[in-house]
Design an enzyme around this catalytic site. Structure first.
Site, PDB file in Angstrom:
ATOM      1  N   HIS A 190      -6.839  -5.971   2.185  1.00 15.46           N
ATOM      2  CA  HIS A 190      -5.851  -5.381   3.121  1.00 15.46           C
ATOM      3  C   HIS A 190      -5.285  -6.188   3.856  1.00 15.46           C
ATOM      4  O   HIS A 190      -6.029  -7.073   4.450  1.00 15.46           O
ATOM      5  CB  HIS A 190      -6.376  -3.977   3.876  1.00 15.46           C
ATOM      6  CG  HIS A 190      -6.838  -2.970   3.113  1.00 15.46           C
ATOM      7  ND1 HIS A 190      -5.934  -1.921   2.755  1.00 15.46           N
ATOM      8  CD2 HIS A 190      -7.945  -2.549   2.424  1.00 15.46           C
ATOM      9  CE1 HIS A 190      -6.819  -0.834   2.214  1.00 15.46           C
ATOM     10  NE2 HIS A 190      -7.874  -1.336   2.021  1.00 15.46           N
ATOM     11  N   ASN A 236     -12.862  -3.150   2.406  1.00 15.63           N
ATOM     12  CA  ASN A 236     -14.062  -2.232   2.597  1.00 15.63           C
ATOM     13  C   ASN A 236     -14.754  -2.486   1.066  1.00 15.63           C
ATOM     14  O   ASN A 236     -14.325  -2.564   0.180  1.00 15.63           O
ATOM     15  CB  ASN A 236     -13.262  -0.936   2.419  1.00 15.63           C
ATOM     16  CG  ASN A 236     -12.162  -0.555   3.423  1.00 15.63           C
ATOM     17  OD1 ASN A 236     -12.479  -0.865   4.682  1.00 15.63           O
ATOM     18  ND2 ASN A 236     -11.115  -0.133   3.606  1.00 15.63           N
ATOM     19  N   ASP A 260       0.807  -1.346   0.102  1.00 17.01           N
ATOM     20  CA  ASP A 260      -0.023   0.152   0.029  1.00 17.01           C
ATOM     21  C   ASP A 260       0.805   1.155  -0.009  1.00 17.01           C
ATOM     22  O   ASP A 260       1.968   1.213   0.678  1.00 17.01           O
ATOM     23  CB  ASP A 260      -1.208  -0.134   1.218  1.00 17.01           C
ATOM     24  CG  ASP A 260      -2.034   0.995   1.079  1.00 17.01           C
ATOM     25  OD1 ASP A 260      -3.451   0.448   0.881  1.00 17.01           O
ATOM     26  OD2 ASP A 260      -1.773   2.136   1.112  1.00 17.01           O
ATOM     27  N   ILE A 261       0.470   2.217  -0.851  1.00 14.38           N
ATOM     28  CA  ILE A 261       1.381   3.414  -1.066  1.00 14.38           C
ATOM     29  C   ILE A 261       1.209   4.398   0.189  1.00 14.38           C
ATOM     30  O   ILE A 261       2.322   5.212   0.514  1.00 14.38           O
ATOM     31  CB  ILE A 261       0.763   4.159  -2.216  1.00 14.38           C
ATOM     32  CG1 ILE A 261       1.821   5.134  -2.765  1.00 14.38           C
ATOM     33  CG2 ILE A 261      -0.442   4.816  -1.899  1.00 14.38           C
ATOM     34  CD1 ILE A 261       1.671   5.598  -4.431  1.00 14.38           C
ATOM     35  N   HIS A 319     -10.056  -5.409  -3.212  1.00 15.13           N
ATOM     36  CA  HIS A 319      -8.933  -5.877  -2.819  1.00 15.13           C
ATOM     37  C   HIS A 319      -8.968  -5.977  -1.425  1.00 15.13           C
ATOM     38  O   HIS A 319      -9.864  -5.628  -0.736  1.00 15.13           O
ATOM     39  CB  HIS A 319      -7.875  -4.510  -3.013  1.00 15.13           C
ATOM     40  CG  HIS A 319      -8.492  -3.360  -2.329  1.00 15.13           C
ATOM     41  ND1 HIS A 319      -9.288  -2.330  -3.219  1.00 15.13           N
ATOM     42  CD2 HIS A 319      -8.401  -2.698  -1.314  1.00 15.13           C
ATOM     43  CE1 HIS A 319      -9.738  -1.441  -2.471  1.00 15.13           C
ATOM     44  NE2 HIS A 319      -9.280  -1.386  -1.378  1.00 15.13           N
TER      45      HIS A 319
END
Ligand code: AMP
Ligand code: ZN
Length: 112
Positions: A102, A87, A31-32, A100
């Site tokens: 997490h 989410n 994750d950025i 996606h």
């Protein structure tokens, strides 16, 4: 591939990402804006906007994604365990509409 989808562009290699794993069905990258020491995103290569779009034909894909999680966690040194979050929709805090998972760990995580 959805033309205006950031994660489809990452899958296609058109947008750079710090990839840690990929196979025929799944891509995993950092994750950025990490919320923990380890924060990975596990995504399918095919464009599915969210959990809302899953059909029975995706059961094998989602099973693979979920079984991959503990392997990735181990590789990242998360021996004590890890958290997964998906989410879904604006109400669920989803910002990128390409499904996606997490994978988070390695820091104190708030209990909720
Ligand atoms: P969500 O709120 O579940 O849709 O989460 C989207 C996640 O994507 C956020 O945690 C962002 O930090 C992350 N993100 C956004 N753009 C990028 C990118 N180019 N590379 C890696 N992660 C990203
Ligand atoms: Zn996409």
């Amino acid at each position: 591939m959805s033309d205006d989808c950031l994660f489809c562009k990452i899958v296609a290699g058109e947008v750079p990402a710090d990839k840690v794993y990929e196979d025929e069905q799944v891509v995993v990258f950092k994750d950025i804006n990490p919320k923990a020491r380890v924060h990975l995103l596990v995504i399918p290569r095919i464009h599915l906007a969210s959990l809302e779009e899953l059909e029975p034909e995706h059961d094998e894909l989602t099973g693979q994604m979920i079984r991959l999680l503990p392997k990735l966690a181990r590789e990242q040194g998360l021996e004590q365990g890890f958290r997964t979050v998906i989410n879904t929709g604006k109400g669920g805090g989803q910002i990128i509409f390409h499904l996606h998972i997490h994978l988070l760990g390695g820091s104190e995580l708030r209990v909720f």
